[in-house]
Design an enzyme around this catalytic site. Structure first.
Site, PDB file in Angstrom:
ATOM      1  N   ASN A   1      14.729  -2.382   4.403  1.00  0.00           N
ATOM      2  CA  ASN A   1      15.173  -1.538   3.288  1.00  0.00           C
ATOM      3  C   ASN A   1      15.292  -0.124   3.830  1.00  0.00           C
ATOM      4  O   ASN A   1      14.305   0.469   4.263  1.00  0.00           O
ATOM      5  CB  ASN A   1      14.161  -1.603   2.131  1.00  0.00           C
ATOM      6  CG  ASN A   1      14.559  -0.698   0.969  1.00  0.00           C
ATOM      7  OD1 ASN A   1      14.945   0.461   1.155  1.00  0.00           O
ATOM      8  ND2 ASN A   1      14.475  -1.219  -0.238  1.00  0.00           N
TER       9      ASN A   1
ATOM     10  N   GLU B   1       3.691   2.371  11.495  1.00  0.00           N
ATOM     11  CA  GLU B   1       2.929   3.284  12.343  1.00  0.00           C
ATOM     12  C   GLU B   1       3.789   3.932  13.421  1.00  0.00           C
ATOM     13  O   GLU B   1       3.318   4.785  14.170  1.00  0.00           O
ATOM     14  CB  GLU B   1       1.759   2.532  12.991  1.00  0.00           C
ATOM     15  CG  GLU B   1       0.767   2.066  11.950  1.00  0.00           C
ATOM     16  CD  GLU B   1      -0.170   1.001  12.467  1.00  0.00           C
ATOM     17  OE1 GLU B   1      -1.379   1.119  12.216  1.00  0.00           O
ATOM     18  OE2 GLU B   1       0.290   0.048  13.120  1.00  0.00           O
TER      19      GLU B   1
ATOM     20  N   ARG C   1      15.269  -4.977  12.752  1.00  0.00           N
ATOM     21  CA  ARG C   1      16.038  -4.947  11.514  1.00  0.00           C
ATOM     22  C   ARG C   1      15.323  -4.053  10.503  1.00  0.00           C
ATOM     23  O   ARG C   1      14.120  -4.195  10.277  1.00  0.00           O
ATOM     24  CB  ARG C   1      16.176  -6.357  10.927  1.00  0.00           C
ATOM     25  CG  ARG C   1      17.154  -6.407   9.750  1.00  0.00           C
ATOM     26  CD  ARG C   1      16.995  -7.651   8.883  1.00  0.00           C
ATOM     27  NE  ARG C   1      17.110  -8.906   9.595  1.00  0.00           N
ATOM     28  CZ  ARG C   1      18.273  -9.476   9.952  1.00  0.00           C
ATOM     29  NH1 ARG C   1      19.406  -8.889   9.667  1.00  0.00           N
ATOM     30  NH2 ARG C   1      18.284 -10.612  10.600  1.00  0.00           N
TER      31      ARG C   1
ATOM     32  N   ILE D   1       0.832  -1.211   0.000  1.00  0.00           N
ATOM     33  CA  ILE D   1       0.000   0.000   0.000  1.00  0.00           C
ATOM     34  C   ILE D   1       0.864   1.257   0.000  1.00  0.00           C
ATOM     35  O   ILE D   1       0.427   2.327   0.410  1.00  0.00           O
ATOM     36  CB  ILE D   1      -0.980  -0.021   1.186  1.00  0.00           C
ATOM     37  CG1 ILE D   1      -0.245  -0.025   2.539  1.00  0.00           C
ATOM     38  CG2 ILE D   1      -1.885  -1.249   1.104  1.00  0.00           C
ATOM     39  CD1 ILE D   1      -1.186   0.110   3.744  1.00  0.00           C
TER      40      ILE D   1
ATOM     41  N   GLY E   1       2.766  -6.125   8.624  1.00  0.00           N
ATOM     42  CA  GLY E   1       2.883  -6.665   7.275  1.00  0.00           C
ATOM     43  C   GLY E   1       4.283  -7.125   6.911  1.00  0.00           C
ATOM     44  O   GLY E   1       4.475  -8.256   6.456  1.00  0.00           O
TER      45      GLY E   1
END
Ligand code: FES
Ligand code: FES
Lengths: 737, 176
Positions: free
Chosen positions: A624, A698, A621, A474, A517
């Site tokens: 990216n 979040e 971790r 998303i 996610g």
């Protein structure tokens, strides 16, 4: 970090990072499609025959009853194929929880905009023009539109809360005996998710099989609810959502347009497209409840907290279950023997309330983190020092150890990078021309969850991999991070990993929401890869640990074998299945951070400008660096919006939002946002999940707005406890210029 | 009616109520241009008409007979990105991607306006041509991004603007 015996093993290959792919700032692999307009979103699905366009007609009252609907003129209007008005085939509301279907049509109106009719025509213009011809007669009832006016009648113990009311020790006694206290009420207004892509669906049937291309955060719930609403088995329903134009919680459920499109497609035998108008989005998609937070802090003379209480009142539409979990981020942030976190509920005749980015923390952090700032001032100690003195050893609610908690490092690193020591402890001291300059900070906290998730990884005979899962991206970077996880595990460069998402025919994932996610779907991919690694090791005739995978080759001893040779012309396909696992119950897991903000407040008008902002985060971790940083700046900018602009205003006479669009619901724009600095201090958390990543999406918003609010106070000495901090709330209290 | 979009000819008879945005998305299949609000409030629908940026939701298709319309699809392709498109990818100037075509088309138009010396609300004077970050933010404020990629968008535009300026300078030097 130290390995513990019950930690998942798959992280080893990621820790070693032989391929050098995990954690790097790899460009998004879906980037070229997005910047060229070739990525297709829900309303853009192309078919062979021209579609029908649907337009939803909503009630223009907020409470009452539909008595009569006259759709004759609409039916006779040019271009109209079908009008379904005041009809049981319609639905009355969206659904965002564990429902099996959307609520049935009813003449009883419980919120403004509730669907009463659907018009289908050959063009969007014809559908909309015909919709304007529909006449609806109502009996208007007195609605409950103003939550604060209902607070006296709030239910103190509402059923099925996300976090149960908790009380430990005696807060009242601690307050009575404390050297210093804060006792204040903080409020936040209605918020809207307001994704840039309005909710939209293209639906069509082939025989008894339905395909729905929609904009959804999670596909399996969407499939269940659409199938339930259509009365067909879920195997007959396929959901597509390869690109989602923003979610922010607003696309966690199923919004009426999806079911209406599926229904209309069945009725007409045509492909049907329906998009909500921007102003419909505000009413037909849920809001975040306004909150009323009574915060009490008690501290001894040294600034050690003896009690924390955050007692809130939020609102919800009758029949809906979600209760904004205001204290979610407050529960475990600070030590204090007496603790009380409660939520009371009022029922209102407004659009449903549900999850919007960082349920709880996004708003609860205003109450707690401003109160901590107020306490620091009363004690005369630095706000960071106060937080340090109240850093708990173990989770103060459960007594469990933390899996990892680098919060003190966030404070320290943030203070150093920001130049915190140059902040004036006394407000309204620093000037830059006509501006008061101030600095504030706040802590960030977001609980970490791993949710069951599956993914299939296939190593093709040529040695390239494909990842397939019904997970969504998303804007969070899922495509890219799953390629990085698979590439790192299998020793492949990113270009040799294809990622297929957003199709309910693929293995069921956690979906996008709750910041779970990346960790959950990444773990499913890592587990699938781990099995592939074991099979490759067998073919190499070595233990998996004795084999290195890099650049498409398996390396063991002095042998370096191309994967294609090991595969011998056959694909290897494995499904990975990530589950929360027993180890997650023995520790308390969360992500942490600290926000630092500099604002300028116009000494005459009270206008606030954010001049710079820094966030330092521990989210385990970083999968990216580029996309995770983007998640953080996105959250921080939401914090700026919540502190300074966003406020859904309800007309207390009609129950409708008076500002349901971007013209009047003020989200931040370019000119509101300075350069933002983001820094990460976390390490892989093996307790969290197989990839060691903790909640990120979040985290950036939690506490960000409170840092802005605290900076405003430091700048001009006006303490505003009702968000957003608009200039009308500052101007009367501004010091003599 | 006849429309020229990305250098291609289209013969379409749109409803007089059809916006340029809906003409692109629903009639000629160019769905790269996005609809975020349909009210001129978000900029997701920004395209270039005769080289100038415009909210395509706020203008009717029938007003654009014979105009040159450029959409995101006309700027570059995944295999041959426009410099701004490439810079957006490099700087992560987007997340969900829904506001992105509008941001990029807007930036193309904006850089041209700045190059022509058009001042903005924050320009110090009418002839101060420096394209500071503040200028970029001001001039791009009609393009909302709910994912809030703003700082990265500014970085992407900055890189291209600086590159363009350098090229001009090189050109000027060469001409001198
Ligand atoms: S869609 Fe045109 S400005 Fe929003
Ligand atoms: S990238 Fe999602 S709205 Fe800008």
């Amino acid at each position: 970090m130290t390995k513990r015996p019950d930690q998942p093993a798959a992280t080893a290959r990621l820790d070693a990072s032989v391929q050098g792919l995990i954690g790097t700032a790899l460009d998004r692999i879906d980037g070229p499609a997005k910047v060229t307009g070739t990525a297709r979103y829900a309303f853009e699905h192309q078919g062979d025959a021209p579609p029908l366009y649907g337009h939803i007609v909503g009630a223009t009252i907020g409470c009452g009853r539909v008595e009569q609907v006259d759709a004759a003129a609409a039916r006779a209007a040019p271009g109209v194929a079908l009008v379904i008005a005041d009809d049981p085939r319609l639905v009355s509301d969206s659904a965002s929880g564990s429902e099996d279907a959307l609520p049935a049509y009813t003449r009883e109106i419980g919120y403004f905009g509730q669907p009463v009719a659907l018009v289908l025509a050959d063009t969007p213009e014809a559908a909309r023009a015909a919709a304007a011809l529909i006449r609806i007669d109502y009996t208007i009832a007195d609605g409950r539109f103003d939550p604060p006016a209902l607070h006296d009648a709030a239910d103190p113990d509402p059923p099925r809360p996300l976090i149960p009311n908790r009380s430990i020790g005696d807060v009242d006694a601690a307050m009575a005996g404390a050297a210093f206290t804060v006792d204040a009420v903080y409020t936040t207004p209605h918020h809207m998710p307001a994704a840039m892509e309005p909710h939209a669906t293209t639906a069509w049937w082939e025989g008894d099989r339905l395909t729905v291309h929609t904009s959804a955060q999670g596909l399996s719930g969407t499939q269940r609810m659409i199938a339930g609403s259509m009365g067909v088995p879920r195997e007959q329903v396929r959901i597509l959502s390869p690109f989602v134009g923003g979610g922010f919680g607003g696309k966690t459920g199923v919004v009426v347009e999806a079911v209406l499109a599926a229904m209309a497609a069945r009725e007409t035998g045509r492909r049907v497209k329906i998009a909500l108008l921007r102003r419909q989005v505000a009413h037909l998609v849920h809001r975040r409840s306004e909150t009323h937070q009574h915060v009490r802090l008690a501290a001894d003379a040294e600034g050690r907290l003896t009690a924390i209480a955050q007692e809130s009142i939020v609102s919800q539409k009758p029949g809906r279950g979600f209760i904004e979990p205001v204290a979610f981020g407050s529960l475990s942030l600070y030590a204090a023997p007496a603790r009380r976190f409660t939520q009371a509920l009022v029922h209102v005749d407004l659009p449903a309330a549900s999850a919007v980015r960082a349920p709880g923390e996004a708003v609860g952090s205003f109450g707690l983190e401003i109160a901590i700032d107020e306490l620091a001032e009363k004690l005369g100690i630095d706000p960071i020092e106060l937080r340090r003195r109240n850093e708990p050893e173990n989770d103060p609610m459960s007594g469990k150890p933390f899996s990892s908690r680098q919060l003190l490092a966030c404070y320290e690193e943030g203070a150093r990078r920001f130049g915190w020591e140059r902040r004036s402890p006394v407000p309204a001291i620093r000037r830059d021309g006509r501006w008061w300059i101030g600095h504030g900070m706040a802590a960030a906290f977001r609980g970490n969850f791993t949710v069951e998730s599956r993914a299939r990884v296939t190593l093709a005979p040529d040695g390239r991999a494909t990842v397939e899962t019904d997970m969504t991206d998303i804007g969070t970077g899922t495509y890219t991070i799953l390629a990085q996880v698979a590439g790192e595990m299998l020793g492949l460069p990113a270009r040799d990993v294809a990622v297929v998402l957003g199709d309910s025919a693929l293995p069921v994932s956690a979906g996008s929401g709750g910041s779970f996610g990346a960790g959950s779907s990444g773990s499913a991919v890592a587990l699938a890869c781990q099995t592939i690694v074991e099979r490759l090791a067998e073919r190499m005739g070595v233990e998996p640990d004795a084999m290195t995978l890099k650049d498409g080759h398996a390396i063991a001893g002095n042998r370096r074998v191309p994967l294609a040779d090991l595969l011998g012309g056959e694909a290897l396909s494995v499904e990975g299945h990530a589950t929360p696992g027993a180890h997650t119950r023995s520790v308390a897991q969360a992500s942490y951070g600290a926000h630092f903000c500099e604002v300028a407040v116009d000494a005459v008008t009270g206008e606030v400008r954010v001049r710079r902002m820094l966030g330092v985060f521990d989210c385990g971790r970083v999968l990216n660096l580029k996309t995770t940083r983007s998640q953080m700046i996105g959250g921080m900018i939401w914090g700026i919006g919540y502190a300074l602009g966003e406020e859904g205003v309800i007309d207390a006479r009609t129950g409708q939002f008076v500002n349901p669009d971007f013209g009047e619901y003020h989200i931040p724009v370019h000119a509101d946002v300075p350069h933002l600095d983001v820094h990460f201090v976390g390490e892989a958390d093996g307790w969290a999940n197989e990839v060691g990543a903790k909640a990120a999406g979040e985290l950036g918003i939690a506490g960000a707005g409170a840092a802005v609010a605290n900076a405003i106070y430091n700048a001009c000495g006006v303490r505003v406890r009702d968000m957003p901090i608009t200039l009308d709330k500052l101007i009367a209290g501004l010091p003599e210029a | 009616m006849h429309f020229t979009i990305n250098g291609q000819s289209f013969d379409v008879e749109p409803d007089i109520r059809t916006s340029l945005l809906d003409l692109l998305r629903e009639h000629v299949g160019l769905t790269g241009t996005k609809k975020g609000c349909d009210h001129g409030q978000c900029g997701a629908c920004t395209v270039l008409v005769n080289g100038r940026r415009i909210n395509s939701c706020l203008t009717l298709a029938v007003m654009h007979q014979d105009d040159e319309v450029t959409t995101i699809e006309g700027l570059g392709t995944p295999d041959d990105l426009h410099p701004l498109q490439a810079a957006f990818v490099r700087h992560d100037g987007f997340q969900c991607g829904y506001c992105t075509p509008g941001q990029i088309c807007s930036a193309v138009g904006m850089l041209d306006e700045a190059a022509k010396g058009w001042p903005s609300h924050v320009s110090e004077s009418l002839d101060d041509g420096a394209l500071t970050d503040e200028e970029i933010r001001e001039r791009m404020s009609g393009n909302l991004c709910r994912c809030s990629a703003y700082p990265n968008i500014v970085d992407a535009i900055r890189e291209v603007a600086d590159g363009a300026r350098d090229e001009r300078r090189v050109g000027e030097e060469a001409a001198a």
